[in-house]
Every structure is written in C-alpha cells, then in structure tokens.
Design a protein around this motif. Structure first.
Motif, mmCIF file in Angstrom:
data_model
loop_
_atom_site.group_PDB
_atom_site.id
_atom_site.type_symbol
_atom_site.label_atom_id
_atom_site.label_comp_id
_atom_site.label_asym_id
_atom_site.label_seq_id
_atom_site.Cartn_x
_atom_site.Cartn_y
_atom_site.Cartn_z
ATOM 1 N N THR A 2 97.932 29.989 11.733
ATOM 2 C CA THR A 2 98.723 31.008 12.422
ATOM 3 C C THR A 2 99.890 31.446 11.551
ATOM 4 O O THR A 2 100.207 30.842 10.526
ATOM 5 N N THR A 3 100.529 32.507 12.011
ATOM 6 C CA THR A 3 101.679 33.038 11.292
ATOM 7 C C THR A 3 102.819 32.024 11.255
ATOM 8 O O THR A 3 103.507 31.878 10.237
ATOM 9 N N THR A 5 102.610 28.831 11.181
ATOM 10 C CA THR A 5 102.284 27.782 10.212
ATOM 11 C C THR A 5 102.584 28.254 8.798
ATOM 12 O O THR A 5 103.140 27.524 7.984
#
Length: 178
Positions: A2-3, A5
């Motif tokens: 994800t963004t 992360t």
C-alpha cells in the motif's frame, strides 16, 4: 504494497541516510579537530623557535644590527615568547616586521628557515581551520547541531611575508603553475 507502506519505507530509508551522513560528518569533524590541534602545536613550536632565534640574533649581532634594531628585536622576541593580554598575532607581526628590516648578510640561515616553517605551519593550520568551519557551517550540520558544544577554531593571521614570496613574479603561483 500500500501507499502507507511505501511512505513508511521511504521515511525509514531517509532516516538511515541522515544517520549515516551524520555519523560520517561527526567522524570527519573529530578528525578535523585533531588536525587543527596538531597544526596549532606545530605552529606554536615554530613561532617559539623563530622568537628564540630572533633573540639570539639580536644578542649576537647587536653591532651589525645597530642598537635601535637590536633592542627592538630583542624586546619583540621576548614579547612573542610571552605575549601580553593574549594578543599573540600582534606580537608575531612585530617580530616579522623587524626581521624584514634585518640586512640579508646578517640574517642567519636557521632564522630564514624558521621563518619559512612558520609561514608553512600557518598555512596548514589555517587550511585545517577553513575545512572545519566549512563543514560545521553546512545547513544540515547546523540543524543537527553537530559539534555545537565546541567553539569554532579561529584563523591565525600574521604577516609573515610568505604570501609575497609565493606570489612574486618569479614564482610558479604567479604564473598559475601549481
């Protein structure tokens, strides 16, 4: 992934890079502090040697120098060995000016060598001071307050005549040769 992360990974990488740079800079600053200290010690030894030789010249060649120059040189050498009010640069400038008034036939080779060594030691010391000040004045070093507890080293500026000698028309520095 994800963004969030990716952002966390990028932030972690940025922190690691900043810490690595800070560690490298601290190591460099410690080495430069040692370099400044050693260069200052060499400069102090050279200045004391020049003052001792100037005093010996004033004692041993008083007739050749004349009473005025011999007396002034002896007094200046004594003042350079133990400068009053901590103004060593002024005391050393006085010794240098008086030594330039000594006739070439009277000036001993040891004293000429000591003068050249003082000039070179001053240059090495001032180069170390310049490098330290440049590194400590960097934006990130100031923000992270690296070596903020230590005072900035001061330049030692005296008129030792070496600059005129090294940039004279016959020298390589004047022609751009290094």
């Amino acid at each position: 992934m994800t963004t969030a992360t990716w952002l966390l990974l990028a932030a972690g990488l940025l922190v690691v890079l900043v810490l690595t740079w800070a560690l490298w800079t601290l190591t460099r600053l410690r080495r430069l502090a040692g370099r400044v200290r050693r260069a200052r010690e060499v400069l102090d030894v050279g200045l004391l040697r020049r003052a001792e030789l100037a005093a010996a010249l004033a004692r041993e060649h008083a007739e050749d120098l004349g009473p005025e120059l011999a007396g002034a040189l002896a007094a200046a050498a004594a003042g350079a060995r133990t400068p009053s009010a901590g103004d060593r640069e002024a005391a050393e400038n006085l010794v240098g000016r008086l030594l330039r008034r000594v006739p070439a036939g009277v000036l001993t080779p040891e004293l000429q060598d000591a003068g050249m060594r003082v000039g070179l030691a001053r240059r090495f010391y001032n180069d170390a001071v310049r490098d330290t000040r440049t590194l400590r004045r960097g934006r990130l070093a100031r923000v992270l307050r690296l070596h903020a507890a230590r005072p900035l080293p001061r330049y030692f500026d005296i008129d030792d005549g070496l600059d005129a000698l090294l940039t004279s028309p016959g020298s390589g520095a004047a022609r751009g040769v290094r």
